[in-house]
Design a protein around this motif. Structure first.
Motif, PDB file in Angstrom:
ATOM      1  N   VAL A   1      24.660  -6.624 -19.837  1.00  0.00           N
ATOM      2  CA  VAL A   1      24.446  -5.435 -19.014  1.00  0.00           C
ATOM      3  C   VAL A   1      22.946  -5.281 -18.796  1.00  0.00           C
ATOM      4  O   VAL A   1      22.163  -5.375 -19.747  1.00  0.00           O
ATOM      5  CB  VAL A   1      25.042  -4.183 -19.682  1.00  0.00           C
ATOM      6  N   TRP A   2      22.551  -5.045 -17.549  1.00  0.00           N
ATOM      7  CA  TRP A   2      21.136  -4.980 -17.200  1.00  0.00           C
ATOM      8  C   TRP A   2      20.823  -3.678 -16.458  1.00  0.00           C
ATOM      9  O   TRP A   2      21.395  -3.396 -15.418  1.00  0.00           O
ATOM     10  CB  TRP A   2      20.754  -6.167 -16.328  1.00  0.00           C
ATOM     11  N   GLU A   3      19.914  -2.918 -17.035  1.00  0.00           N
ATOM     12  CA  GLU A   3      19.361  -1.728 -16.393  1.00  0.00           C
ATOM     13  C   GLU A   3      18.009  -2.123 -15.821  1.00  0.00           C
ATOM     14  O   GLU A   3      17.056  -2.389 -16.565  1.00  0.00           O
ATOM     15  CB  GLU A   3      19.216  -0.593 -17.408  1.00  0.00           C
ATOM     16  N   ALA A   4      17.917  -2.194 -14.515  1.00  0.00           N
ATOM     17  CA  ALA A   4      16.729  -2.735 -13.866  1.00  0.00           C
ATOM     18  C   ALA A   4      15.529  -1.803 -13.956  1.00  0.00           C
ATOM     19  O   ALA A   4      15.652  -0.587 -13.785  1.00  0.00           O
ATOM     20  CB  ALA A   4      17.035  -3.036 -12.403  1.00  0.00           C
ATOM     21  N   LYS A   5      14.394  -2.424 -14.218  1.00  0.00           N
ATOM     22  CA  LYS A   5      13.100  -1.749 -14.097  1.00  0.00           C
ATOM     23  C   LYS A   5      12.232  -2.643 -13.220  1.00  0.00           C
ATOM     24  O   LYS A   5      12.481  -2.788 -12.043  1.00  0.00           O
ATOM     25  CB  LYS A   5      12.517  -1.456 -15.480  1.00  0.00           C
ATOM     26  N   ALA A   6      11.231  -3.312 -13.790  1.00  0.00           N
ATOM     27  CA  ALA A   6      10.385  -4.183 -12.968  1.00  0.00           C
ATOM     28  C   ALA A   6      11.170  -5.380 -12.417  1.00  0.00           C
ATOM     29  O   ALA A   6      10.913  -5.848 -11.306  1.00  0.00           O
ATOM     30  CB  ALA A   6       9.181  -4.663 -13.775  1.00  0.00           C
ATOM     31  N   HIS A   7      12.124  -5.873 -13.212  1.00  0.00           N
ATOM     32  CA  HIS A   7      12.976  -6.982 -12.758  1.00  0.00           C
ATOM     33  C   HIS A   7      14.298  -6.402 -12.286  1.00  0.00           C
ATOM     34  O   HIS A   7      15.083  -5.877 -13.079  1.00  0.00           O
ATOM     35  CB  HIS A   7      13.204  -7.985 -13.893  1.00  0.00           C
ATOM     36  N   THR A   8      14.550  -6.483 -10.988  1.00  0.00           N
ATOM     37  CA  THR A   8      15.741  -5.854 -10.415  1.00  0.00           C
ATOM     38  C   THR A   8      16.965  -6.744 -10.444  1.00  0.00           C
ATOM     39  O   THR A   8      18.054  -6.298 -10.091  1.00  0.00           O
ATOM     40  CB  THR A   8      15.468  -5.424  -8.958  1.00  0.00           C
ATOM     41  N   GLY A   9      16.795  -8.006 -10.870  1.00  0.00           N
ATOM     42  CA  GLY A   9      17.916  -8.935 -10.910  1.00  0.00           C
ATOM     43  C   GLY A   9      17.694 -10.076  -9.939  1.00  0.00           C
ATOM     44  O   GLY A   9      16.553 -10.379  -9.549  1.00  0.00           O
ATOM     45  N   ALA A  10      18.771 -10.714  -9.534  1.00  0.00           N
ATOM     46  CA  ALA A  10      18.670 -11.869  -8.644  1.00  0.00           C
ATOM     47  C   ALA A  10      18.088 -11.442  -7.299  1.00  0.00           C
ATOM     48  O   ALA A  10      18.527 -10.467  -6.694  1.00  0.00           O
ATOM     49  CB  ALA A  10      20.040 -12.497  -8.437  1.00  0.00           C
ATOM     50  N   GLY A  11      17.106 -12.223  -6.842  1.00  0.00           N
ATOM     51  CA  GLY A  11      16.514 -11.961  -5.542  1.00  0.00           C
ATOM     52  C   GLY A  11      17.075 -12.849  -4.458  1.00  0.00           C
ATOM     53  O   GLY A  11      16.745 -12.694  -3.277  1.00  0.00           O
ATOM     54  N   ILE A  12      17.928 -13.803  -4.850  1.00  0.00           N
ATOM     55  CA  ILE A  12      18.578 -14.703  -3.903  1.00  0.00           C
ATOM     56  C   ILE A  12      19.983 -14.986  -4.410  1.00  0.00           C
ATOM     57  O   ILE A  12      20.202 -15.102  -5.623  1.00  0.00           O
ATOM     58  CB  ILE A  12      17.756 -16.005  -3.735  1.00  0.00           C
ATOM     59  N   TYR A  13      20.945 -15.099  -3.508  1.00  0.00           N
ATOM     60  CA  TYR A  13      22.344 -15.277  -3.904  1.00  0.00           C
ATOM     61  C   TYR A  13      23.098 -15.836  -2.708  1.00  0.00           C
ATOM     62  O   TYR A  13      22.611 -15.821  -1.561  1.00  0.00           O
ATOM     63  CB  TYR A  13      22.952 -13.945  -4.363  1.00  0.00           C
ATOM     64  N   ASN A  14      24.305 -16.358  -2.964  1.00  0.00           N
ATOM     65  CA  ASN A  14      25.156 -16.917  -1.896  1.00  0.00           C
ATOM     66  C   ASN A  14      24.398 -17.929  -1.040  1.00  0.00           C
ATOM     67  O   ASN A  14      24.608 -18.021   0.167  1.00  0.00           O
ATOM     68  CB  ASN A  14      25.709 -15.802  -0.998  1.00  0.00           C
ATOM     69  N   GLU A  15      23.548 -18.679  -1.690  1.00  0.00           N
ATOM     70  CA  GLU A  15      22.674 -19.637  -1.014  1.00  0.00           C
ATOM     71  C   GLU A  15      22.621 -20.906  -1.859  1.00  0.00           C
ATOM     72  O   GLU A  15      22.752 -20.851  -3.080  1.00  0.00           O
ATOM     73  CB  GLU A  15      21.274 -19.037  -0.879  1.00  0.00           C
TER      74      GLU A  15
END
Length: 265
Positions: free
Chosen positions: A123-137
């Protein structure tokens, strides 16, 4: 090229990373397979590596936690507005929180847990890192699915924790599968693995690869084991791989489909 710069909606797969014994060897393997640029993180990050695809965060590579024997594995993380709130829901719904939520420098707050059927997730609560910046690629994750030995129990658990709704697309007998929706479009799937000979529940990460046959061949050259495929399906041409250190993941070319998608019972 689908990209994202803001936090993902709660309950959505927002990040994937693998935990391995040798991060240097994993860096070499995935850089050669997916074309990732794998960056070193700050000295106080515990050896965690950030993989970029076209300059966007695609996945992480990290060492296994000290003192916690575990197989090498890919972990799917689900977005949370509050990691502490979701941790409470996980416990109340019968899951196991391995350690209380904790801050990861200034980049986020997280924890790792298991659902009642044994499927491990983050489980990830985003702060400076919001998660994946690219997907379905090509070279980025495109689908996450739970292979579970307790299908109904798993659905009930994630419904209580994240409020997922489900769309049954299997035939109800030989192929029992549902897509889950946190809100909006389907975000992943749950498969009944009780009749497939599997002996554990686990989350499987799928990466888009524009030529699956080439992916399986290249991965084998790099020391991976082809566990399944290449196989055609209404969702894409696919294969499943075990990387040299043991972590399992899927590759799929969603541009190559055969047959009509199932519509449910």
């Amino acid at each position: 090229m689908p990209t994202r710069d803001s936090a993902w909606p709660q309950g959505t797969p927002c990040w994937v990373d693998c935990q391995v014994d040798d991060t240097g060897k994993a860096r070499e393997f995935y850089a050669n397979l997916f074309g990732w640029e794998v960056m070193d993180s700050p000295a106080d990050s515990g050896g965690y590596l950030m993989a970029l695809r076209n300059g966007k965060p695609a996945a992480g590579i990290g060492p296994k936690p000290e003192g916690m024997p575990m197989p090498s594995a890919w972990t799917t993380y689900f977005a949370a507005g509050s990691a502490d709130d979701i941790a409470g829901k996980v416990t109340a719904a019968g899951g196991q929180v391995f350690m209380p939520p904790f801050d990861v420098m200034d980049v986020g707050r997280m924890f790792v847990a298991a659902d009642p059927t044994g499927g491990v997730f983050g489980v990830w609560e985003a702060k400076a890192h919001t998660g994946a910046g690219i997907y379905n690629e090509h070279g980025a994750y495109c689908w996450n699915e739970l292979h579970t030995l307790g299908y109904q129990a798993a659905q009930d658990f994630y419904r209580k924790v994240y409020g997922w709704t489900y769309n049954e697309i299997g035939d109800g007998a030989n192929f029992i599968y549902s897509t889950f929706t946190p809100g909006g479009d389907p975000a992943g799937g749950i498969m009944d693995a009780s009749k497939t000979g599997q002996d554990m529940s686990y989350w499987l990460t799928w990466f888009q690869y524009d030529d699956v046959d080439a992916a399986l061949a290249r991965a084998a050259e790099l020391g991976a084991t082809v566990m399944m495929g290449p196989d055609d399906s209404p969702f894409g041409r696919m294969g499943v791989l075990r990387a040299p250190q043991g972590e399992v993941f899927g590759v799929i070319d969603t541009n190559v489909t055969v047959g009509e998608p199932p519509t449910g019972t």
